[in-house]
Design an enzyme around this catalytic site. Sequence first.
Site, PDB file in Angstrom:
ATOM      1  CE  LYS A  46     -93.907  47.310  92.054  1.00  9.07           C
ATOM      2  NZ  LYS A  46     -93.068  48.105  91.196  1.00  9.07           N
ATOM      3  CG  ASN A  70     -87.533  52.162  90.765  1.00 12.92           C
ATOM      4  OD1 ASN A  70     -87.855  51.178  90.235  1.00 12.92           O
ATOM      5  ND2 ASN A  70     -88.043  53.480  90.437  1.00 12.92           N
ATOM      6  CG  ASN A 100     -99.866  50.499  88.491  1.00 12.40           C
ATOM      7  OD1 ASN A 100     -99.206  49.699  87.685  1.00 12.40           O
ATOM      8  ND2 ASN A 100     -99.283  51.754  88.206  1.00 12.40           N
ATOM      9  CB  CYS A 131     -92.424  49.463  84.060  1.00 13.79           C
ATOM     10  SG  CYS A 131     -91.047  48.756  84.997  1.00 13.79           S
ATOM     11  CB  ILE A 192     -93.847  61.336  83.722  1.00 17.32           C
ATOM     12  CG1 ILE A 192     -92.929  62.318  84.864  1.00 17.32           C
ATOM     13  CG2 ILE A 192     -94.132  62.400  82.681  1.00 17.32           C
ATOM     14  CD1 ILE A 192     -91.566  62.594  84.201  1.00 17.32           C
ATOM     15  CG  ASN A 193     -93.359  55.008  85.376  1.00 19.67           C
ATOM     16  OD1 ASN A 193     -92.642  55.005  86.403  1.00 19.67           O
ATOM     17  ND2 ASN A 193     -94.136  53.825  85.322  1.00 19.67           N
TER      18      ASN A 193
END
Length: 304
Positions: A46, A70, A100, A131, A192-193
């Site tokens: 995380k 999310n 990360n 993010c 990808i994010n």
Amino acid sequence: MPADLKCKIAGVEFANPIMTASGCAGYGEELAQIYPLSNLGALVTKSISLKVRPGHPPPRTVETPGGLLNAIGLANVGIDRFLKEKVPFLEKQKTKVIVNVAGSTIDEYVEVCSRLNDCSCADMIELNISCPNVNEGGIEFGTSPKLTEKTVAAARKVFKRPIIAKLAPNVTSIAEIANAAEQGGADALSIINSVIGTAVDIDSWQPLLTNINGGLTGPAIKPIALAMVSSVYRKCNLPIIGIGGITDYKDVIEYLLYGATAVQVGTALFVDPSAPLKIVKDLKKYLKEKKLKSVTELIGKVRR
Ligand code: SIN
């Protein structure tokens, strides 16, 4: 002879191309109770930020058809507790570890990266410049080519091992951002994010997430992610780790054919934490059937 699943990114060798995606297996402790983490190519932690972050209040996840929205808000233990409480466990795992890293400012990224230098279990870092769920930092750094280059270059100056930049799909040209990350000194890209999305309760008329918007992941985004991997593979020289909707070995093969060297499994872990084990087994079988000696023979081999 069984096919070779090993792959290499920026000089780091992985036992197989299957990694966990950031945020979907915490710091690995729970997954290790189900199977040895040596079954994975890598565990991606995380996001770690300078300070502890509680994240957004619940509800912060919502299931959607074929996906998951999310808005966690980068909840994490912060670098001090990570080094003290999580690293001793990670050091004992016989798998590669990718940490990360998130930040609200470039200075924060730099400080976290420089403190990770002493953490020998951090084989690589993955810079989270994508993010979509925080007001400061996150995607702000990954939607402008200039800021992408600047952020990666700042991390590059202090971190001694390879750096992966995790890119957002919520941009006009992901290839432009990928090239900016390469200019800044990134060694690889995660693509990808999540894709920005939202959902509303039709009785209360209120958004289903406290943050209102969230990031969509899961099978629903796989075609988007594949197209972005394909575009970046043709326009940028860096190795790619594909992410988005990978649930079985067929998804992995699609990503490799479009140019990914490895992949990360995320949302599928919430349905079946053992998904990576099945993927590895089925991938071996596929390679044998196709008479391929190494999984790397699939990379970029799509017939156009
Ligand atoms: C979150 O913590 O909100 C998700 C992380 C991310 O999308 O990078």
